[in-house]
Design a protein around this motif. Structure first.
Motif, PDB file in Angstrom:
ATOM      1  N   HIS A   1       0.838  -1.198   0.000  1.00  0.00           N
ATOM      2  CA  HIS A   1       0.000   0.000   0.000  1.00  0.00           C
ATOM      3  C   HIS A   1       0.871   1.245   0.000  1.00  0.00           C
ATOM      4  O   HIS A   1       2.055   1.187   0.295  1.00  0.00           O
ATOM      5  CB  HIS A   1      -0.959   0.017   1.201  1.00  0.00           C
ATOM      6  CG  HIS A   1      -0.269   0.205   2.508  1.00  0.00           C
ATOM      7  ND1 HIS A   1       0.315  -0.823   3.200  1.00  0.00           N
ATOM      8  CD2 HIS A   1      -0.064   1.319   3.243  1.00  0.00           C
ATOM      9  CE1 HIS A   1       0.856  -0.348   4.310  1.00  0.00           C
ATOM     10  NE2 HIS A   1       0.647   0.944   4.367  1.00  0.00           N
TER      11      HIS A   1
ATOM     12  N   GLU B   1      -4.454   4.785   5.437  1.00  0.00           N
ATOM     13  CA  GLU B   1      -4.517   3.632   4.532  1.00  0.00           C
ATOM     14  C   GLU B   1      -4.308   2.376   5.366  1.00  0.00           C
ATOM     15  O   GLU B   1      -3.488   2.380   6.283  1.00  0.00           O
ATOM     16  CB  GLU B   1      -3.434   3.707   3.447  1.00  0.00           C
ATOM     17  CG  GLU B   1      -3.456   4.952   2.604  1.00  0.00           C
ATOM     18  CD  GLU B   1      -4.676   5.081   1.713  1.00  0.00           C
ATOM     19  OE1 GLU B   1      -5.308   4.053   1.394  1.00  0.00           O
ATOM     20  OE2 GLU B   1      -5.009   6.222   1.342  1.00  0.00           O
ATOM     21  N   GLU B   2      -5.023   1.326   5.036  1.00  0.00           N
ATOM     22  CA  GLU B   2      -4.853   0.046   5.749  1.00  0.00           C
ATOM     23  C   GLU B   2      -4.975   0.224   7.262  1.00  0.00           C
ATOM     24  O   GLU B   2      -4.314  -0.465   8.032  1.00  0.00           O
ATOM     25  CB  GLU B   2      -3.510  -0.591   5.405  1.00  0.00           C
ATOM     26  CG  GLU B   2      -3.303  -0.880   3.935  1.00  0.00           C
ATOM     27  CD  GLU B   2      -4.195  -1.993   3.403  1.00  0.00           C
ATOM     28  OE1 GLU B   2      -4.393  -3.000   4.120  1.00  0.00           O
ATOM     29  OE2 GLU B   2      -4.712  -1.828   2.276  1.00  0.00           O
TER      30      GLU B   2
END
Length: 97
Positions: free
Chosen positions: A20, A48-49
């Motif tokens: 990512h 993110e994530e």
């Protein structure tokens, strides 16, 4: 020669780590336009994530061209979720009026 305080904008995407990437953007700190000056970029990446990364990175000394200058930067964001992300890029161009 007048040495006005100034800053630069910056934006980019981190390295692709753990499958990512994160985005980031902001403005450098302000400093006087003197030969060899640097700036610091500081902030956090996008989520993110399920996590973000925080960073504080010194730029290169000013790179003078066409009556103005810019800076390059490269460094690591903090450790999160068992990895670090790398940030690298150029700041915006600054030209005295």
């Amino acid at each position: 020669m007048e040495n006005k305080l100034h800053s630069h904008s910056f934006a980019g995407k981190t390295s692709n780590t753990e499958d990512h990437i994160h985005q980031y953007s902001g403005k450098t700190d302000e400093t006087s336009d003197q030969i060899g000056h640097i700036h610091y970029i500081e902030g956090s990446t996008t989520l993110e994530e399920g996590h973000v990364h925080y960073y504080r990175i010194a730029t290169s000394p000013a790179i003078y061209v066409n009556g103005g200058h810019y800076h390059v930067y490269m460094g690591n964001a903090n450790f999160a979720k068992n990895h670090v992300q790398i940030l690298a890029g150029d700041t915006s161009f600054y030209k005295k009026n």
